[in-house]
Design a protein around this motif. Structure first.
Motif, PDB file in Angstrom:
ATOM      1  N   ALA A 196      73.462  58.545  68.234  1.00  0.00           N
ATOM      2  CA  ALA A 196      73.802  59.691  67.381  1.00  0.00           C
ATOM      3  C   ALA A 196      74.470  60.787  68.209  1.00  0.00           C
ATOM      4  O   ALA A 196      75.458  61.394  67.776  1.00  0.00           O
ATOM      5  N   ARG A 197      73.946  61.023  69.406  1.00  0.00           N
ATOM      6  CA  ARG A 197      74.529  62.033  70.292  1.00  0.00           C
ATOM      7  C   ARG A 197      75.965  61.672  70.647  1.00  0.00           C
ATOM      8  O   ARG A 197      76.869  62.518  70.610  1.00  0.00           O
TER       9      ARG A 197
ATOM     10  N   LYS B 259      59.373  59.064  72.542  1.00  0.00           N
ATOM     11  CA  LYS B 259      59.434  58.223  73.741  1.00  0.00           C
ATOM     12  C   LYS B 259      59.621  56.744  73.398  1.00  0.00           C
ATOM     13  O   LYS B 259      59.718  55.900  74.287  1.00  0.00           O
ATOM     14  N   ASN B 260      59.687  56.428  72.096  1.00  0.00           N
ATOM     15  CA  ASN B 260      59.896  55.052  71.655  1.00  0.00           C
ATOM     16  C   ASN B 260      61.306  54.593  72.046  1.00  0.00           C
ATOM     17  O   ASN B 260      62.282  55.318  71.883  1.00  0.00           O
ATOM     18  N   ALA B 261      61.403  53.372  72.567  1.00  0.00           N
ATOM     19  CA  ALA B 261      62.694  52.870  73.067  1.00  0.00           C
ATOM     20  C   ALA B 261      63.757  52.814  71.972  1.00  0.00           C
ATOM     21  O   ALA B 261      64.917  53.193  72.201  1.00  0.00           O
ATOM     22  N   ASP B 262      63.379  52.335  70.794  1.00  0.00           N
ATOM     23  CA  ASP B 262      64.342  52.254  69.686  1.00  0.00           C
ATOM     24  C   ASP B 262      64.798  53.636  69.249  1.00  0.00           C
ATOM     25  O   ASP B 262      65.979  53.845  68.942  1.00  0.00           O
ATOM     26  N   VAL B 263      63.856  54.575  69.225  1.00  0.00           N
ATOM     27  CA  VAL B 263      64.197  55.954  68.832  1.00  0.00           C
ATOM     28  C   VAL B 263      65.136  56.572  69.858  1.00  0.00           C
ATOM     29  O   VAL B 263      66.128  57.228  69.505  1.00  0.00           O
TER      30      VAL B 263
ATOM     31  N   ASP C 294      62.977  72.775  53.351  1.00  0.00           N
ATOM     32  CA  ASP C 294      63.279  71.470  53.933  1.00  0.00           C
ATOM     33  C   ASP C 294      63.236  71.526  55.454  1.00  0.00           C
ATOM     34  O   ASP C 294      62.683  70.623  56.099  1.00  0.00           O
ATOM     35  N   LEU C 295      63.802  72.589  56.044  1.00  0.00           N
ATOM     36  CA  LEU C 295      63.819  72.705  57.500  1.00  0.00           C
ATOM     37  C   LEU C 295      62.412  72.909  58.061  1.00  0.00           C
ATOM     38  O   LEU C 295      62.087  72.384  59.132  1.00  0.00           O
ATOM     39  N   ILE C 296      61.592  73.640  57.339  1.00  0.00           N
ATOM     40  CA  ILE C 296      60.203  73.819  57.776  1.00  0.00           C
ATOM     41  C   ILE C 296      59.464  72.485  57.730  1.00  0.00           C
ATOM     42  O   ILE C 296      58.748  72.123  58.672  1.00  0.00           O
ATOM     43  N   ALA C 297      59.651  71.759  56.638  1.00  0.00           N
ATOM     44  CA  ALA C 297      59.007  70.458  56.507  1.00  0.00           C
ATOM     45  C   ALA C 297      59.474  69.512  57.611  1.00  0.00           C
ATOM     46  O   ALA C 297      58.679  68.757  58.193  1.00  0.00           O
ATOM     47  N   ARG C 298      60.757  69.556  57.912  1.00  0.00           N
ATOM     48  CA  ARG C 298      61.298  68.704  58.976  1.00  0.00           C
ATOM     49  C   ARG C 298      60.676  69.066  60.331  1.00  0.00           C
ATOM     50  O   ARG C 298      60.355  68.186  61.134  1.00  0.00           O
ATOM     51  N   GLU C 299      60.563  70.366  60.575  1.00  0.00           N
ATOM     52  CA  GLU C 299      59.998  70.810  61.849  1.00  0.00           C
ATOM     53  C   GLU C 299      58.540  70.384  61.977  1.00  0.00           C
ATOM     54  O   GLU C 299      58.102  69.948  63.055  1.00  0.00           O
ATOM     55  N   VAL C 300      57.781  70.497  60.895  1.00  0.00           N
ATOM     56  CA  VAL C 300      56.390  70.055  60.907  1.00  0.00           C
ATOM     57  C   VAL C 300      56.311  68.562  61.232  1.00  0.00           C
ATOM     58  O   VAL C 300      55.517  68.126  62.074  1.00  0.00           O
ATOM     59  N   MET C 301      57.150  67.764  60.559  1.00  0.00           N
ATOM     60  CA  MET C 301      57.162  66.323  60.789  1.00  0.00           C
ATOM     61  C   MET C 301      57.634  65.996  62.203  1.00  0.00           C
ATOM     62  O   MET C 301      57.135  65.060  62.842  1.00  0.00           O
ATOM     63  N   MET C 302      58.602  66.757  62.704  1.00  0.00           N
ATOM     64  CA  MET C 302      59.119  66.527  64.050  1.00  0.00           C
ATOM     65  C   MET C 302      58.032  66.782  65.086  1.00  0.00           C
ATOM     66  O   MET C 302      57.849  65.992  66.027  1.00  0.00           O
ATOM     67  N   GLN C 303      57.321  67.853  64.904  1.00  0.00           N
ATOM     68  CA  GLN C 303      56.240  68.171  65.835  1.00  0.00           C
ATOM     69  C   GLN C 303      55.163  67.082  65.828  1.00  0.00           C
ATOM     70  O   GLN C 303      54.643  66.704  66.874  1.00  0.00           O
ATOM     71  N   GLU C 304      54.856  66.582  64.639  1.00  0.00           N
ATOM     72  CA  GLU C 304      53.842  65.534  64.529  1.00  0.00           C
ATOM     73  C   GLU C 304      54.352  64.232  65.170  1.00  0.00           C
ATOM     74  O   GLU C 304      53.591  63.517  65.829  1.00  0.00           O
ATOM     75  N   ALA C 305      55.653  63.934  64.953  1.00  0.00           N
ATOM     76  CA  ALA C 305      56.232  62.724  65.540  1.00  0.00           C
ATOM     77  C   ALA C 305      56.191  62.786  67.065  1.00  0.00           C
ATOM     78  O   ALA C 305      55.877  61.798  67.738  1.00  0.00           O
ATOM     79  N   ILE C 306      56.508  63.954  67.632  1.00  0.00           N
ATOM     80  CA  ILE C 306      56.461  64.125  69.093  1.00  0.00           C
ATOM     81  C   ILE C 306      55.027  64.028  69.585  1.00  0.00           C
ATOM     82  O   ILE C 306      54.750  63.419  70.628  1.00  0.00           O
ATOM     83  N   LYS C 307      54.112  64.625  68.822  1.00  0.00           N
ATOM     84  CA  LYS C 307      52.694  64.577  69.176  1.00  0.00           C
ATOM     85  C   LYS C 307      52.207  63.130  69.277  1.00  0.00           C
ATOM     86  O   LYS C 307      51.390  62.790  70.148  1.00  0.00           O
ATOM     87  N   GLN C 308      52.730  62.274  68.394  1.00  0.00           N
ATOM     88  CA  GLN C 308      52.319  60.868  68.391  1.00  0.00           C
ATOM     89  C   GLN C 308      53.171  60.005  69.324  1.00  0.00           C
ATOM     90  O   GLN C 308      52.995  58.793  69.396  1.00  0.00           O
ATOM     91  N   GLY C 309      54.145  60.622  70.000  1.00  0.00           N
ATOM     92  CA  GLY C 309      54.907  59.913  71.015  1.00  0.00           C
ATOM     93  C   GLY C 309      56.116  59.136  70.532  1.00  0.00           C
ATOM     94  O   GLY C 309      56.669  58.321  71.272  1.00  0.00           O
ATOM     95  N   TYR C 310      56.549  59.402  69.297  1.00  0.00           N
ATOM     96  CA  TYR C 310      57.701  58.653  68.785  1.00  0.00           C
ATOM     97  C   TYR C 310      58.987  58.988  69.535  1.00  0.00           C
ATOM     98  O   TYR C 310      59.921  58.177  69.568  1.00  0.00           O
TER      99      TYR C 310
END
Length: 259
Positions: A93-94, A82-86, A64-80
């Motif tokens: 959350a912080r 930097k999205n204002a809502d995100v 699960d953590l590997i899958a999350r990391e893969v998705m996280m990297q892809e999300a950053i690659k696509q600029g999510y």
């Protein structure tokens, strides 16, 4: 065979870095996933009683953590990221995580004492009283309607039959039955209307509350069946902890400079 300087340097570097790599669960596209992250998830899952610690659980968490990391990297690659809502959601959350850490630390440093629990239990039992009452009621819109019902009851009408016209739809179909309860469960003016009655007696005057006018009948009285201190101690501790935390928050808010 002797090591050449270059080979010796590589070997020394490998030895020096081995402990650090050993602390990683996996490395995904050059990004390390620390084992401590998996340990934290395992601890949380086990604490919640969802599973027991073991190879099967850890393997599932690792995937699960590997899958999350893969998705996280892809999300950053696509600029999510930097999205204002995100960014707003991340900040919320912080804030929640940091505030919860403060709250946990405050509670740990200001534990509820047994004396405080006992005092709250005594207050609860005193407020509840030593009797429980089985009452019925008929709720109507105005005082005239309530007086008309009282007159009909004095004339021999059955309470259960007249209760069908009650505005309290939750009890109208069962004769106005409110079951057993202690007086503290009701508004003070309503409780005062039946605590002075004898078994089988009906209020001779309408009892007014914020929801309307009541005609009340007392079916029976019995000694109160209150829980013991040990039975409700965890709930009292939790309630007092929340009260302390709320008071601490109010204190901080009062000290803050809010413009």
């Amino acid at each position: 065979m002797t090591f050449k300087p270059a080979r010796l340097l590589v070997a020394l570097i490998a030895i020096a870095t081995a402990p650090a790599f050993a602390q990683n669960l996996a490395v995904v596209n050059g990004k390390a996933i620390p084992s401590s992250r998996a340990d934290a998830v395992v601890k949380q899952v086990v604490a919640q009683g969802q599973a027991t610690d073991g190879p099967q659980l850890r393997d599932a968490i690792k995937k699960d953590l590997i899958a999350r990391e893969v998705m996280m990297q892809e999300a950053i690659k696509q600029g999510y990221d930097k999205n204002a809502d995100v960014k707003l959601a991340l900040e919320n959350a912080r804030q929640t995580i940091v505030v919860n850490a403060l709250a946990r630390d405050y509670i740990n440093k200001h534990q509820v004492t047994d004396a405080e629990v006992k005092a709250e239990y005594d207050r609860f039992t005193k407020q509840s009283g030593d009797k429980e009452y089985h009452v019925r009621h008929i709720l109507v819109e105005n005082e005239a309607d309530a007086n008309a019902i009282i007159a009909k009851l004095k004339g021999g009408a059955k309470f259960e039959d007249l209760a069908k016209q009650s505005k309290d739809t939750g009890t109208a179909s069962n004769g106005g039955d409110l079951d057993w309860a202690n007086p503290s469960s009701f508004p003070p003016e309503f409780a005062a209307g039946f605590t002075g009655l004898q078994k089988g007696q009906v209020t001779d005057k309408p009892v007014k509350t914020q929801v309307g006018y009541h005609v009340i009948k007392l079916d029976d009285v019995r000694p109160a069946k209150l829980p013991t201190l040990d039975e409700v101690k965890p709930q009292i501790q939790e309630a007092l902890q929340q009260q302390k935390l709320a008071a601490y928050q109010d204190e901080m808010v009062k000290k803050a400079k809010v413009q």
